[in-house]
Design an enzyme around this catalytic site. Structure first.
Site, short mmCIF file in Angstrom:
data_model
loop_
_atom_site.label_atom_id
_atom_site.label_comp_id
_atom_site.label_asym_id
_atom_site.label_seq_id
_atom_site.Cartn_x
_atom_site.Cartn_y
_atom_site.Cartn_z
N LYS A 179 0.88 -1.17 0.00
CA LYS A 179 0.00 0.00 0.00
C LYS A 179 0.92 1.22 0.00
O LYS A 179 1.36 1.69 1.04
CB LYS A 179 -0.90 -0.01 1.24
CG LYS A 179 -2.24 0.75 1.08
CD LYS A 179 -2.13 2.20 0.69
CE LYS A 179 -1.64 3.07 1.82
NZ LYS A 179 -1.61 4.53 1.39
N GLU A 182 -0.24 7.67 -1.49
CA GLU A 182 -1.10 8.16 -2.56
C GLU A 182 -0.44 9.30 -3.34
O GLU A 182 -0.90 9.64 -4.44
CB GLU A 182 -2.43 8.69 -2.00
CG GLU A 182 -3.15 7.75 -1.05
CD GLU A 182 -2.84 8.07 0.41
OE1 GLU A 182 -3.71 8.67 1.08
OE2 GLU A 182 -1.74 7.72 0.85
N CYS A 287 14.97 11.11 6.76
CA CYS A 287 15.48 11.02 8.13
C CYS A 287 16.91 11.53 8.24
O CYS A 287 17.33 11.98 9.30
CB CYS A 287 15.40 9.58 8.63
SG CYS A 287 13.74 8.90 8.62
#
Length: 364
Positions: A179, A182, A287
């Site tokens: 997933k 988007e 990060c």
């Protein structure tokens, strides 16, 4: 934000093929350099989720029984195909994320390293045997696939982070559902096609686009056995709590912020080079961005001067422009948040050595 005519619709990749699914919701995908809509992304509904998980469950039952030799043959081929498509993957990343092409190729390189590591999985899957741990008692262990695992990945590394997860899950005999974010979903579809071209059976790697509804469905679905997540700390906590409550194994990696300490005896040119690279690489959306640098004692003033020189020399442009060193941040909301932080720092008395709040790139 300006828009343009949308001609592209981004689909899911379920059970070996692109599909529109049954969901009727979509969300726009933007080019962050121009602010224009580049595509419409289909969002999954519950029926799409159930179809995807069912295909993964069926595939996992057979894939986990396939020999390691055949699994690693697929992995070697996949590695070859990803290496052949670096330029295409990088262009998709830059078009939807905004990072410059050299940054995009760098993240693909990091993903390739994980694929190469997964190619050596047979050695890591060996169990243990201990003879006569007690009188007449031997102890042995063996490793088995978990089953169906899902990866929920962030916008800032749309190829690298999925490649942290999927090759290892697949090499160890699991089926994997991705997933992706988007905001930059297209690279995930290309990865799915490359897996298929490498000979991976249908259903072992699938891409399901969605928002919170899809995430919650994966976290609670009884046929999903494990979850791997990378994203913000609050969402990582939510993912961990929700999925573990539903009996799943979970990796939940929350937001990270690096700090640097520069001592007076440091090589200040080297330190300034690394601070600038960390701050402006991928527009700071990683990060490794180093949000805070603490200069100790006499290092401070000279270090600030050296970082200033490097900051003003950074070439900011559309990530596709040759020589560009920093592209746009992902959304207007991200820009507004950064401007707010800088403004509040100035109001609190910070010295503005370099100010990029009003920077405009013509045509963008």
């Amino acid at each position: 934000m300006s828009t343009t005519t949308v001609t592209t619709t981004i689909n899911h990749f379920i059970n070996g093929a692109e599909t529109a699914g049954e969901g009727d919701r979509t969300t726009p995908v933007y080019n962050p350099a121009t602010g224009q809509v580049s595509a419409e992304l289909r969002l999954a509904n519950r029926a799409d989720l159930d179809t995807t998980v069912a295909a993964a469950r069926k595939a996992a039952d057979s894939w986990g029984d396939i020999s390691l030799a055949k699994r690693t043959a697929v992995l070697f081929k996949f590695r070859e195909l990803v290496a052949e498509h670096v330029d295409e993957l990088a262009q998709l990343i830059t078009a939807e994320h905004g990072k410059v092409l050299s940054d995009a190729k760098g993240e693909i390189g990091r993903g390739l390293e994980v694929i190469e590591f997964a190619c050596g999985i047979p050695q890591l899957l060996k169990g243990d045997y201990s003879d006569q741990v007690s009188t007449g008692i031997d102890v042995f262990s063996f490793r088995e696939p978990l089953g169906v695992v899902a990866g929920i990945t962030p916008f800032n590394f749309p190829v690298m982070v999925p490649l942290w997860m999927a090759p290892m899950a697949i090499a160890t005999g699991n089926a994997f559902i991705l997933k992706p974010s988007e905001r930059d979903p297209s690279a995930s579809l290309l990865l799915a096609k490359l897996w298929k071209d490498a000979g991976l059976p249908d259903g072992v790697f699938q891409v399901l686009h969605g928002d919170k509804e899809t995430v919650d469905g994966l976290l609670t679905h009884p046929d999903v056995d494990g979850i791997s997540f990378v994203g913000s700390t609050p969402i990582a906590q939510y993912v961990h709590e929700t999925a573990t409550k539903h009996g799943k194994r979970v990796q939940a990696l929350g937001g990270a912020k690096n700090h640097a300490i520069i001592l007076p005896d440091a090589d200040l040119d080297n330190a300034a080079d690394h601070l600038a690279a960390a701050a402006f690489g991928s527009a700071g959306e990683r990060c490794m961005a180093i949000s805070v640098a603490v200069a100790v004692g006499d290092a401070a003033d000279l270090l600030v001067k050296k970082v200033e020189e490097r900051a003003t020399a950074v070439k900011v442009n559309n990530g596709t422009v040759p020589g560009a060193e920093m592209g746009p941040v992902i959304t207007p909301a991200s820009k507004e948040r950064i401007v707010k932080i800088v403004t509040e720092a100035e109001q609190a008395g910070a010295a503005m050595v370099v100010d990029g709040r009003d920077l405009v790139i013509p045509g963008h």
